[in-house]
Write a protein that holds these residues in place. Sequence first.
Motif, PDB file in Angstrom:
ATOM      1  N   THR A  16      -6.870  -0.041  -7.946  1.00 26.95           N
ATOM      2  CA  THR A  16      -8.289  -0.367  -8.155  1.00 26.95           C
ATOM      3  C   THR A  16      -8.621  -0.458  -9.636  1.00 26.95           C
ATOM      4  O   THR A  16      -9.740  -0.824 -10.001  1.00 26.95           O
ATOM      5  N   ASN A  17      -7.643  -0.081 -10.476  1.00 28.80           N
ATOM      6  CA  ASN A  17      -7.822  -0.096 -11.942  1.00 28.80           C
ATOM      7  C   ASN A  17      -8.857   0.913 -12.426  1.00 28.80           C
ATOM      8  O   ASN A  17      -9.385   0.791 -13.529  1.00 28.80           O
ATOM      9  N   GLU A  18      -9.159   1.915 -11.609  1.00 24.55           N
ATOM     10  CA  GLU A  18     -10.103   2.952 -12.032  1.00 24.55           C
ATOM     11  C   GLU A  18      -9.402   4.032 -12.847  1.00 24.55           C
ATOM     12  O   GLU A  18     -10.006   4.612 -13.754  1.00 24.55           O
ATOM     13  N   ALA A  19      -8.149   4.301 -12.540  1.00 26.43           N
ATOM     14  CA  ALA A  19      -7.391   5.299 -13.291  1.00 26.43           C
ATOM     15  C   ALA A  19      -6.848   4.680 -14.575  1.00 26.43           C
ATOM     16  O   ALA A  19      -6.467   3.506 -14.604  1.00 26.43           O
ATOM     17  N   ARG A  20      -6.839   5.462 -15.634  1.00 23.23           N
ATOM     18  CA  ARG A  20      -6.335   4.976 -16.908  1.00 23.23           C
ATOM     19  C   ARG A  20      -4.867   4.589 -16.774  1.00 23.23           C
ATOM     20  O   ARG A  20      -4.045   5.378 -16.309  1.00 23.23           O
ATOM     21  N   GLY A  21      -4.562   3.354 -17.189  1.00 23.29           N
ATOM     22  CA  GLY A  21      -3.196   2.871 -17.082  1.00 23.29           C
ATOM     23  C   GLY A  21      -2.728   2.668 -15.654  1.00 23.29           C
ATOM     24  O   GLY A  21      -1.569   2.343 -15.420  1.00 23.29           O
ATOM     25  N   GLY A  22      -3.629   2.871 -14.713  1.00 23.23           N
ATOM     26  CA  GLY A  22      -3.268   2.715 -13.311  1.00 23.23           C
ATOM     27  C   GLY A  22      -2.524   3.889 -12.717  1.00 23.23           C
ATOM     28  O   GLY A  22      -2.187   3.877 -11.527  1.00 23.23           O
ATOM     29  N   ILE A  23      -2.290   4.935 -13.534  1.00 31.75           N
ATOM     30  CA  ILE A  23      -1.504   6.074 -13.040  1.00 31.75           C
ATOM     31  C   ILE A  23      -2.081   7.444 -13.405  1.00 31.75           C
ATOM     32  O   ILE A  23      -1.756   8.432 -12.764  1.00 31.75           O
ATOM     33  N   GLU A  24      -2.942   7.496 -14.429  1.00 35.87           N
ATOM     34  CA  GLU A  24      -3.418   8.792 -14.899  1.00 35.87           C
ATOM     35  C   GLU A  24      -4.183   9.533 -13.801  1.00 35.87           C
ATOM     36  O   GLU A  24      -5.113   9.006 -13.196  1.00 35.87           O
ATOM     37  N   GLY A  25      -3.728  10.744 -13.541  1.00 41.08           N
ATOM     38  CA  GLY A  25      -4.400  11.571 -12.547  1.00 41.08           C
ATOM     39  C   GLY A  25      -4.049  11.246 -11.105  1.00 41.08           C
ATOM     40  O   GLY A  25      -4.572  11.865 -10.176  1.00 41.08           O
ATOM     41  N   ILE A  26      -3.179  10.280 -10.897  1.00 39.49           N
ATOM     42  CA  ILE A  26      -2.789   9.889  -9.545  1.00 39.49           C
ATOM     43  C   ILE A  26      -1.500  10.630  -9.151  1.00 39.49           C
ATOM     44  O   ILE A  26      -0.487  10.532  -9.842  1.00 39.49           O
ATOM     45  N   THR A  27      -1.562  11.383  -8.084  1.00 38.84           N
ATOM     46  CA  THR A  27      -0.400  12.134  -7.617  1.00 38.84           C
ATOM     47  C   THR A  27       0.368  11.322  -6.573  1.00 38.84           C
ATOM     48  O   THR A  27      -0.211  10.912  -5.561  1.00 38.84           O
ATOM     49  N   PRO A  28       1.638  11.068  -6.814  1.00 38.79           N
ATOM     50  CA  PRO A  28       2.437  10.328  -5.819  1.00 38.79           C
ATOM     51  C   PRO A  28       2.472  11.066  -4.483  1.00 38.79           C
ATOM     52  O   PRO A  28       2.530  12.303  -4.456  1.00 38.79           O
ATOM     53  N   GLU A  29       2.402  10.327  -3.412  1.00 35.55           N
ATOM     54  CA  GLU A  29       2.486  10.909  -2.074  1.00 35.55           C
ATOM     55  C   GLU A  29       3.730  10.353  -1.400  1.00 35.55           C
ATOM     56  O   GLU A  29       3.740   9.218  -0.928  1.00 35.55           O
TER      57      GLU A  29
ATOM     58  N   ALA B 276       0.831  -1.206   0.000  1.00 32.32           N
ATOM     59  CA  ALA B 276       0.000   0.000   0.000  1.00 32.32           C
ATOM     60  C   ALA B 276       0.867   1.257   0.000  1.00 32.32           C
ATOM     61  O   ALA B 276       0.599   2.220  -0.735  1.00 32.32           O
ATOM     62  N   ALA B 277       1.915   1.255   0.810  1.00 35.96           N
ATOM     63  CA  ALA B 277       2.807   2.407   0.888  1.00 35.96           C
ATOM     64  C   ALA B 277       3.571   2.594  -0.421  1.00 35.96           C
ATOM     65  O   ALA B 277       3.792   3.727  -0.873  1.00 35.96           O
ATOM     66  N   PHE B 278       3.963   1.478  -1.046  1.00 33.36           N
ATOM     67  CA  PHE B 278       4.687   1.536  -2.313  1.00 33.36           C
ATOM     68  C   PHE B 278       3.814   2.159  -3.410  1.00 33.36           C
ATOM     69  O   PHE B 278       4.255   3.042  -4.154  1.00 33.36           O
ATOM     70  N   LEU B 279       2.582   1.712  -3.511  1.00 29.16           N
ATOM     71  CA  LEU B 279       1.670   2.242  -4.529  1.00 29.16           C
ATOM     72  C   LEU B 279       1.405   3.727  -4.305  1.00 29.16           C
ATOM     73  O   LEU B 279       1.354   4.516  -5.256  1.00 29.16           O
ATOM     74  N   LYS B 280       1.270   4.097  -3.054  1.00 27.50           N
ATOM     75  CA  LYS B 280       1.022   5.495  -2.708  1.00 27.50           C
ATOM     76  C   LYS B 280       2.230   6.362  -3.079  1.00 27.50           C
ATOM     77  O   LYS B 280       2.078   7.449  -3.640  1.00 27.50           O
ATOM     78  N   GLU B 281       3.419   5.853  -2.793  1.00 28.84           N
ATOM     79  CA  GLU B 281       4.647   6.615  -3.054  1.00 28.84           C
ATOM     80  C   GLU B 281       4.873   6.845  -4.548  1.00 28.84           C
ATOM     81  O   GLU B 281       5.361   7.895  -4.961  1.00 28.84           O
ATOM     82  N   TRP B 282       4.507   5.855  -5.369  1.00 26.22           N
ATOM     83  CA  TRP B 282       4.752   5.961  -6.800  1.00 26.22           C
ATOM     84  C   TRP B 282       3.514   6.380  -7.598  1.00 26.22           C
ATOM     85  O   TRP B 282       3.554   6.445  -8.829  1.00 26.22           O
ATOM     86  N   GLY B 283       2.427   6.687  -6.923  1.00 30.96           N
ATOM     87  CA  GLY B 283       1.232   7.169  -7.615  1.00 30.96           C
ATOM     88  C   GLY B 283       0.579   6.130  -8.496  1.00 30.96           C
ATOM     89  O   GLY B 283       0.270   6.395  -9.666  1.00 30.96           O
ATOM     90  N   ILE B 284       0.361   4.946  -7.943  1.00 32.09           N
ATOM     91  CA  ILE B 284      -0.233   3.843  -8.704  1.00 32.09           C
ATOM     92  C   ILE B 284      -1.604   3.493  -8.111  1.00 32.09           C
ATOM     93  O   ILE B 284      -1.737   3.316  -6.904  1.00 32.09           O
ATOM     94  N   ASP B 285      -2.599   3.390  -8.983  1.00 34.60           N
ATOM     95  CA  ASP B 285      -3.958   3.044  -8.548  1.00 34.60           C
ATOM     96  C   ASP B 285      -4.183   1.539  -8.707  1.00 34.60           C
ATOM     97  O   ASP B 285      -4.225   1.022  -9.824  1.00 34.60           O
TER      98      ASP B 285
END
Length: 223
Positions: A88-101, A77-86
Amino acid sequence: MLEMLKEFDEVILATGIKPRTPNIKGIDHPKVLSYIDVLKHKKEVGKKVAIIGAGGIGFDVAEYITHEGQATSQNLAAFLKEWGIDDTNEARGGIEGITPEVNPSPREVVLMQRKDSKIGAGLGKTTGWIHRISLKNKSVKMINGVQYDKIDDNGLHITRKGNSEVMDVDTIILCAGQLCNTDLLEGLENAGVKTHLIGGAERAGELDAKRAIEQGSKLGAIL
């Protein structure tokens, strides 16, 4: 150890490497630690840090001291959050619009090297970019073309592009390469024991586990 080894007909030294200590005035100052002190002996590192040497070891140390608690590589969970990866497969490509934290680094870190070449140029082609981005996200400053003048109570004195400055740091970590650990070699050879070097003991630069395993396997088959 040496006396025990003298009883053998042939000895393989796979003793690896030891850190290289650069010739800098004040290198024995209490502010100075080797990467062995930090990674193995867990010695305390200050809040403002200068790392001398920007090879693979320098990057590893920078990664280590800019994280606190459990590594994100061990927490999905922390890894996905750090690299801005979704996931849930809701974001396009798993990354579009996701801001890394990215959790901020607990330290101010400067990674430096003597060479004028790009920092991290010698890292692996498939993973080097990951290390560079990771440290950039942790606000690690990277500078090249550095001349190390001296170390004293005021910090690390350097010259770069003709300009001198004093880096006010709490800790200076040496990651300035390594030397072959062949401390036993001379004694064994003087005793007439046939001695073979493999791995880091044979070649310290560009440590390669694959090469070391190959050397050990071939030597074992011959002996």
